[in-house]
Design a protein around this motif. Structure first.
Motif, PDB file in Angstrom:
ATOM      1  N   CYS A 199       0.833  -1.205   0.000  1.00  9.51           N
ATOM      2  CA  CYS A 199       0.000   0.000   0.000  1.00  9.51           C
ATOM      3  C   CYS A 199       0.867   1.253   0.000  1.00  9.51           C
ATOM      4  O   CYS A 199       1.893   1.323   0.682  1.00  9.51           O
ATOM      5  CB  CYS A 199      -0.906   0.020   1.233  1.00  9.51           C
ATOM      6  SG  CYS A 199      -2.098  -1.334   1.299  1.00  9.51           S
ATOM      7  N   GLY A 200       0.436   2.257  -0.748  1.00 13.65           N
ATOM      8  CA  GLY A 200       1.145   3.523  -0.759  1.00 13.65           C
ATOM      9  C   GLY A 200       1.004   4.221   0.580  1.00 13.65           C
ATOM     10  O   GLY A 200      -0.081   4.277   1.165  1.00 13.65           O
ATOM     11  N   ILE A 201       2.108   4.756   1.086  1.00 18.50           N
ATOM     12  CA  ILE A 201       2.092   5.537   2.319  1.00 18.50           C
ATOM     13  C   ILE A 201       2.873   6.823   2.091  1.00 18.50           C
ATOM     14  O   ILE A 201       3.650   6.935   1.143  1.00 18.50           O
ATOM     15  CB  ILE A 201       2.701   4.772   3.523  1.00 18.50           C
ATOM     16  CG1 ILE A 201       4.141   4.338   3.219  1.00 18.50           C
ATOM     17  CG2 ILE A 201       1.840   3.578   3.882  1.00 18.50           C
ATOM     18  CD1 ILE A 201       4.854   3.686   4.394  1.00 18.50           C
ATOM     19  N   ILE A 249       3.457   8.293   9.775  1.00 19.98           N
ATOM     20  CA  ILE A 249       3.119   7.497   8.590  1.00 19.98           C
ATOM     21  C   ILE A 249       1.609   7.488   8.415  1.00 19.98           C
ATOM     22  O   ILE A 249       0.862   7.308   9.385  1.00 19.98           O
ATOM     23  CB  ILE A 249       3.629   6.042   8.741  1.00 19.98           C
ATOM     24  CG1 ILE A 249       5.157   6.017   8.909  1.00 19.98           C
ATOM     25  CG2 ILE A 249       3.210   5.189   7.547  1.00 19.98           C
ATOM     26  CD1 ILE A 249       5.706   4.654   9.291  1.00 19.98           C
ATOM     27  N   ARG A 250       1.151   7.665   7.187  1.00 14.79           N
ATOM     28  CA  ARG A 250      -0.280   7.530   6.900  1.00 14.79           C
ATOM     29  C   ARG A 250      -0.430   7.062   5.452  1.00 14.79           C
ATOM     30  O   ARG A 250       0.525   7.036   4.676  1.00 14.79           O
ATOM     31  CB  ARG A 250      -1.006   8.856   7.123  1.00 14.79           C
ATOM     32  CG  ARG A 250      -0.651   9.965   6.147  1.00 14.79           C
ATOM     33  CD  ARG A 250      -1.299  11.288   6.549  1.00 14.79           C
ATOM     34  NE  ARG A 250      -1.121  12.304   5.509  1.00 14.79           N
ATOM     35  CZ  ARG A 250      -1.292  13.600   5.702  1.00 14.79           C
ATOM     36  NH1 ARG A 250      -1.656  14.049   6.903  1.00 14.79           N
ATOM     37  NH2 ARG A 250      -1.113  14.455   4.716  1.00 14.79           N
ATOM     38  N   GLY A 251      -1.639   6.668   5.077  1.00 22.42           N
ATOM     39  CA  GLY A 251      -1.890   6.204   3.722  1.00 22.42           C
ATOM     40  C   GLY A 251      -1.730   7.314   2.698  1.00 22.42           C
ATOM     41  O   GLY A 251      -2.004   8.484   2.975  1.00 22.42           O
ATOM     42  N   ASP A 252      -1.302   6.935   1.487  1.00 25.18           N
ATOM     43  CA  ASP A 252      -1.092   7.877   0.391  1.00 25.18           C
ATOM     44  C   ASP A 252      -2.330   7.883  -0.504  1.00 25.18           C
ATOM     45  O   ASP A 252      -2.586   6.925  -1.235  1.00 25.18           O
ATOM     46  CB  ASP A 252       0.148   7.469  -0.409  1.00 25.18           C
ATOM     47  CG  ASP A 252       0.473   8.437  -1.542  1.00 25.18           C
ATOM     48  OD1 ASP A 252      -0.245   9.449  -1.687  1.00 25.18           O
ATOM     49  OD2 ASP A 252       1.450   8.174  -2.275  1.00 25.18           O
ATOM     50  N   LYS A 253      -3.091   8.969  -0.470  1.00 23.44           N
ATOM     51  CA  LYS A 253      -4.314   9.062  -1.261  1.00 23.44           C
ATOM     52  C   LYS A 253      -4.041   9.108  -2.755  1.00 23.44           C
ATOM     53  O   LYS A 253      -4.938   8.836  -3.565  1.00 23.44           O
ATOM     54  CB  LYS A 253      -5.113  10.291  -0.832  1.00 23.44           C
ATOM     55  CG  LYS A 253      -5.638  10.202   0.605  1.00 23.44           C
ATOM     56  CD  LYS A 253      -6.421  11.454   0.995  1.00 23.44           C
ATOM     57  CE  LYS A 253      -6.923  11.339   2.434  1.00 23.44           C
ATOM     58  NZ  LYS A 253      -7.668  12.551   2.862  1.00 23.44           N
ATOM     59  N   ALA A 254      -2.799   9.443  -3.144  1.00 21.96           N
ATOM     60  CA  ALA A 254      -2.468   9.522  -4.565  1.00 21.96           C
ATOM     61  C   ALA A 254      -2.042   8.178  -5.146  1.00 21.96           C
ATOM     62  O   ALA A 254      -1.846   8.069  -6.359  1.00 21.96           O
ATOM     63  CB  ALA A 254      -1.344  10.549  -4.777  1.00 21.96           C
ATOM     64  N   GLY A 314      -4.988   5.725  -0.270  1.00 28.24           N
ATOM     65  CA  GLY A 314      -5.029   6.213   1.103  1.00 28.24           C
ATOM     66  C   GLY A 314      -5.238   5.143   2.149  1.00 28.24           C
ATOM     67  O   GLY A 314      -5.128   5.410   3.345  1.00 28.24           O
ATOM     68  N   TYR A 315      -5.557   3.932   1.729  1.00 26.37           N
ATOM     69  CA  TYR A 315      -5.810   2.833   2.657  1.00 26.37           C
ATOM     70  C   TYR A 315      -4.486   2.272   3.188  1.00 26.37           C
ATOM     71  O   TYR A 315      -3.501   2.170   2.461  1.00 26.37           O
ATOM     72  CB  TYR A 315      -6.566   1.718   1.929  1.00 26.37           C
ATOM     73  CG  TYR A 315      -6.751   0.442   2.719  1.00 26.37           C
ATOM     74  CD1 TYR A 315      -7.874   0.252   3.513  1.00 26.37           C
ATOM     75  CD2 TYR A 315      -5.809  -0.579   2.650  1.00 26.37           C
ATOM     76  CE1 TYR A 315      -8.059  -0.928   4.225  1.00 26.37           C
ATOM     77  CE2 TYR A 315      -5.978  -1.759   3.364  1.00 26.37           C
ATOM     78  CZ  TYR A 315      -7.108  -1.928   4.146  1.00 26.37           C
ATOM     79  OH  TYR A 315      -7.272  -3.095   4.845  1.00 26.37           O
ATOM     80  N   ARG A 348      -9.958  -4.444   3.696  1.00 29.07           N
ATOM     81  CA  ARG A 348     -10.995  -4.339   4.733  1.00 29.07           C
ATOM     82  C   ARG A 348     -12.157  -3.468   4.278  1.00 29.07           C
ATOM     83  O   ARG A 348     -13.309  -3.739   4.646  1.00 29.07           O
ATOM     84  CB  ARG A 348     -10.370  -3.804   6.027  1.00 29.07           C
ATOM     85  CG  ARG A 348      -9.402  -4.795   6.650  1.00 29.07           C
ATOM     86  CD  ARG A 348      -8.853  -4.334   7.990  1.00 29.07           C
ATOM     87  NE  ARG A 348      -7.964  -5.347   8.546  1.00 29.07           N
ATOM     88  CZ  ARG A 348      -7.342  -5.254   9.713  1.00 29.07           C
ATOM     89  NH1 ARG A 348      -7.536  -4.177  10.476  1.00 29.07           N
ATOM     90  NH2 ARG A 348      -6.552  -6.210  10.140  1.00 29.07           N
ATOM     91  N   VAL A 349     -11.875  -2.463   3.487  1.00 28.99           N
ATOM     92  CA  VAL A 349     -12.961  -1.648   2.931  1.00 28.99           C
ATOM     93  C   VAL A 349     -13.854  -2.505   2.049  1.00 28.99           C
ATOM     94  O   VAL A 349     -15.093  -2.466   2.146  1.00 28.99           O
ATOM     95  CB  VAL A 349     -12.383  -0.462   2.133  1.00 28.99           C
ATOM     96  CG1 VAL A 349     -13.499   0.289   1.411  1.00 28.99           C
ATOM     97  CG2 VAL A 349     -11.608   0.480   3.044  1.00 28.99           C
ATOM     98  N   VAL A 350     -13.233  -3.307   1.171  1.00 27.24           N
ATOM     99  CA  VAL A 350     -13.995  -4.158   0.258  1.00 27.24           C
ATOM    100  C   VAL A 350     -14.789  -5.205   1.032  1.00 27.24           C
ATOM    101  O   VAL A 350     -15.971  -5.458   0.731  1.00 27.24           O
ATOM    102  CB  VAL A 350     -13.050  -4.809  -0.770  1.00 27.24           C
ATOM    103  CG1 VAL A 350     -13.796  -5.842  -1.616  1.00 27.24           C
ATOM    104  CG2 VAL A 350     -12.411  -3.750  -1.666  1.00 27.24           C
ATOM    105  N   LEU A 351     -14.173  -5.830   2.030  1.00 32.02           N
ATOM    106  CA  LEU A 351     -14.883  -6.839   2.816  1.00 32.02           C
ATOM    107  C   LEU A 351     -16.096  -6.245   3.523  1.00 32.02           C
ATOM    108  O   LEU A 351     -17.171  -6.869   3.571  1.00 32.02           O
ATOM    109  CB  LEU A 351     -13.934  -7.466   3.837  1.00 32.02           C
ATOM    110  CG  LEU A 351     -12.815  -8.346   3.274  1.00 32.02           C
ATOM    111  CD1 LEU A 351     -11.865  -8.749   4.385  1.00 32.02           C
ATOM    112  CD2 LEU A 351     -13.373  -9.580   2.577  1.00 32.02           C
ATOM    113  N   ASN A 352     -15.943  -5.071   4.060  1.00 31.54           N
ATOM    114  CA  ASN A 352     -17.080  -4.415   4.715  1.00 31.54           C
ATOM    115  C   ASN A 352     -18.190  -4.108   3.719  1.00 31.54           C
ATOM    116  O   ASN A 352     -19.384  -4.256   4.026  1.00 31.54           O
ATOM    117  CB  ASN A 352     -16.617  -3.131   5.406  1.00 31.54           C
ATOM    118  CG  ASN A 352     -16.046  -3.392   6.796  1.00 31.54           C
ATOM    119  OD1 ASN A 352     -16.514  -4.261   7.515  1.00 31.54           O
ATOM    120  ND2 ASN A 352     -15.018  -2.642   7.160  1.00 31.54           N
ATOM    121  N   GLU A 353     -17.821  -3.678   2.528  1.00 32.17           N
ATOM    122  CA  GLU A 353     -18.825  -3.390   1.497  1.00 32.17           C
ATOM    123  C   GLU A 353     -19.597  -4.649   1.123  1.00 32.17           C
ATOM    124  O   GLU A 353     -20.825  -4.622   0.961  1.00 32.17           O
ATOM    125  CB  GLU A 353     -18.150  -2.789   0.270  1.00 32.17           C
ATOM    126  CG  GLU A 353     -17.633  -1.369   0.481  1.00 32.17           C
ATOM    127  CD  GLU A 353     -16.818  -0.862  -0.700  1.00 32.17           C
ATOM    128  OE1 GLU A 353     -16.488  -1.674  -1.592  1.00 32.17           O
ATOM    129  OE2 GLU A 353     -16.498   0.347  -0.722  1.00 32.17           O
TER     130      GLU A 353
END
Length: 746
Positions: free
Chosen positions: A18-20, A32-37, A43-44, A181-186
């Motif tokens: 994942c991009g950070i 450190i945080r997710g990279d939205k670009a 961003g995840y 995790r976003v996809v699984l929740n969806e």
């Protein structure tokens, strides 16, 4: 160096990368945080990425080349001495025994593939032929099946699938596809969609599932065969798709038509009606995506399981449409097409890799073709391969062993020379886990920091070793250096001409690129020279998809990669492109694999259990948990929970064995024994226990003591416990005896 700027890079703890974005304080990854670009993760990120400074600044970092003394201790030496002695040592092995006696293991972990691309020049110059890496512990059985069926790797489009099937896979914890995790929740929140999980453990993902097929450990083949059998017997197959796009479907359907569903459901411990309901849901869905992972890839019948799981989506026509299974582009191949047999044991070489379980046997023998020397790059096979004791014995028997790594690993302590590499945040890096469809992405990560004093990036290490061999005349490189100064177009023409006319240069392409194009790249990016060659190959392999992504040719793609630190989308496919990506001449899926149909028939007579009265419990080693990661995180202080790596046992087994939560238990297998702290949990079936990955690694604490938390999983596994086709280990199915530790028993 302290900056408030957020600098893009990537997480290196699983295949998602994942991009950070990172803020630095001196040499510390402070925030450190997710990279939205980032084109895939957007961003995840999960909790593990936030702990990456424990990798960058761990106390085990090497800062000088190390040479082993006769008494087994190590001394620091300078780089020039190390390079000369190592090159001479390998030349001696080549000239005395042949270059094919030099074995290579590794080439990168979850995020450092780029450095490994340069090792091939040194290996080819020596005549080295044989290699292996972690993929040979997991993916070669599936790769062999994929090669027979359609010639490439597939990935499910879970973001849009009506039905998602996870087999021996817990993506909530192990991720493995973008924004898991976003996809699984969806999926879980959408009543029109369904999730099917096949796993003996009540995992985080299984808790979200509409259908949890809780198989007995090691019986996945019977469960998968039952599902495929229901599809055929209840006429749930897509006959139009099969007629147009598949060869051999009728033979496979005939094999499944008489399959005893009730008997197989009973064998795997899943209610027959639940099996039928799950199969009907697959058969009725407009789109199905399937993911198999280590739960079946490191257990009994693993290659057969890979075949059977692919029948679920092929028989129902879930290919080349939105939300289904897809072939995809690749920026660089993870597997080669080399096949054959290993030189000593005759183990199958699949996708260019010798089975990891065969490695000790290829060394510990008097056979004239045994491996005499070994290079390990960014890997720790003395810890990660089955039967650590046998691995250590084998590596100690080598005449020459060289390890390239950032830390003094368990494997490094067995080497004659250890070369300290720059960390993944101190050099240009990339991952070649580019599996997505229809949009596929690639990120060249810029170095956040200068290499730690005394270390070198791998491209420079390999370049120095090739120079020491003296196989390329500097005069041959000069025209390419000059062309590179004039721009990519002139360099392209000069490069193609040079490699076409000079066989030596064509064999050493990564080295040639590093030495000629590398110096013209922006500061710190010389190691990205190999990416230029990969961009050219990608543009030639997928010309229309690359143009859809916005790049006229390989040079335009390379320029975009250099100028897009958060990554680029390098191909955009149409769904119908899937059929063109099938490598068979007729672009049809070849469903009949005779060897697998034989294996399918033998399920009726196969033994129901592989445990014994002496070793009655199935131990699964290497379970992924919230605070476990790959072995590069050696310092356990990053863990907030489960600091000792608990042995998870069922409520029933705890009662029968006299175990309570938090007590110590003794674990015995055919290979060895260990002690662990017990966690009693309802997530485990009776007769099934689990130990996590990432433990058993030593570290130095604040008081200077060397400690080893948890159990090293491969002190308990056996090299002979492996798949009959691919040789992949049965790490998830180790017969064991568990009992209260002696102190607890008293």
């Amino acid at each position: 160096m302290t900056t408030t700027d957020w600098q893009p890079t990537a997480c290196i703890l699983c295949e998602c990368n994942c991009g950070i974005v990172v803020q630095l304080e001196d040499r510390k990854l402070a925030r450190i945080r997710g990279d939205k670009a980032h084109p895939a993760s957007r961003g995840y990120t999960c909790n593990k990425a936030l702990r990456l400074d424990h990798y960058q600044n761990n106390r085990a970092r090497l800062t000088s080349p190390m040479r082993r003394r006769p008494d087994g201790t190590y001394e620091e030496i300078d780089w020039d001495t190390a390079i000369v002695e190592i090159a001479e040592g390998f030349k001696h092995i080549r000239d005395t025994y042949g270059g094919d006696k030099i074995f290579y293991y590794g080439g990168g972990g979850q995020g450092n593939h780029l450095g490994g691309a340069y090792s091939s020049a040194f290996l080819k110059a020596l005549g080295s032929r044989y290699r292996s890496n972690a993929l040979a512990q997991e993916k070669t059985g599936e790769a062999w099946i994929d090669a027979q069926l359609y010639g490439g790797h597939t990935r499910g489009e879970f973001e849009h699938a009506e039905v998602s099937v996870f087999i021996g896979k817990n993506p909530w914890m192990s991720q493995s596809f973008p924004r898991a995790r976003v996809v699984l929740n969806e999926i879980a929140k959408d009543p029109a969609r369904s999730m099917i999980v096949i796993d003996p453990v009540i995992t985080d993902t299984a808790k979200m599932a509409d259908f949890h097929l809780r198989v007995r450990p090691g019986t996945d083949a019977w469960c998968l065969a039952s599902l495929a059998g229901v599809l055929v017997q209840e006429n749930l197959c897509d006959e139009a798709f099969l007629a147009e796009h598949v060869r051999g479907a009728d033979i496979v359907q005939d094999a499944l038509r008489e399959l005893p569903i009730a008997e197989y459901a009973d064998r795997c411990g899943v209610d027959e009606e639940l099996v039928r309901a799950a199969a009907r849901r697959i058969g009725a869905a407009s789109s199905v995506a399937v993911f198999e992972d280590l739960g079946i890839q490191q257990g009994p019948n693993s290659t057969l399981c890979s075949y059977l799981n692919k029948l679920l989506w092929i028989l129902t026509g879930n290919f080349a449409k939105k939300g289904s299974q897809h072939l995809h582009s690749s920026f660089a191949p993870l597997f080669s097409t080399v096949s054959g047999r290993s030189p000593v044991t005759g183990a199958p070489i699949i996708a260019g890799l010798i089975p990891a379980n065969a490695v000790p046997e290829e060394i510990l023998t008097d056979h004239p073709d045994r491996f005499r020397a070994m290079i390990v790059e960014s890997g720790n096979p003395a810890h990660s391969l089955a039967d650590s004791t046998a691995c250590r014995e084998a590596f100690e028997a080598l005449e020459l062993m060289v390890v390239v790594d950032v830390a003094m690993t368990e494997t490094a302590r067995l080497a004659h020379y250890v070369l300290p590499a720059a960390s993944q945040f101190e050099k240009p890096e990339a991952t070649f886990f580019n599996f997505e469809f229809p949009h596929n992405g690639f990120q060249l990560r810029r170095p956040l920091l200068e290499p730690f004093p005394g270390t070198l990036p791998e491209p420079e290490i390999w370049a120095r070793l090739v120079r020491a061999l003296g196989v390329v005349d500097d005069a041959d490189l000069r025209p390419l250096r000059e062309a590179a100064q004039r721009g990519l177009q002139e360099y392209t023409e000069a490069f193609l001409g040079a490699v076409a006319s000079n066989p030596t240069m064509s064999k050493l392409l990564p080295y040639v690129l590093y030495e000629t194009l590398g110096p013209t790249l922006p500061h710190g990016l010389a190691g990205a020279a190999a990416v230029w060659g990969l961009a050219q190959k990608t543009a030639m392999a997928y010309p229309e998809a690359v143009r859809r992504a916005g790049y006229a040719d390989g040079n335009a793609l390379f320029d975009a990669i250099l100028n897009s630190p958060s990554g680029v989308t390098f191909t955009i496919h149409n769904y119908e492109d899937d059929f063109a990506l099938i490598s068979h001449a007729d672009h049809k899926i070849a469903l009949e694999i005779p060897e697998m149909l034989i294996e399918l028939r033998t399920l009726t007579t196969a033994p129901p259990r592989l445990t014994t009265s002496e070793l009655p419990i199935v131990l699964s080693v290497g379970e992924r948990r919230a605070f476990t990661a790959n072995d590069i995180l050696r310092d356990p202080s990053w863990r907030k929970r489960d600091v000792d790596g608990a042995l998870r046992v069922s409520v029933e087994d705890a009662q029968a064995l006299g175990l309570i939560d938090g007590c110590r238990a003794s674990i015995t297998t055919a290979a060895g024994s260990a002690e662990a702290t017990v966690e009693v949990t309802e997530t485990m079936l009776a007769g099934h226990a689990a130990l996590p990955n990432g433990f058993g690694l030593d570290y130095v604490d604040d008081d200077g003591r060397t400690l080893v938390p948890g159990v090293a999983p491969n002190s308990l596994t056996s090299t002979g416990w492996r798949d009959s086709y691919a040789g992949t280990p049965w790490h998830k199915h180790v017969p064991a005896r568990i009992e209260p530790a002696r102190a607890e028993a008293r």
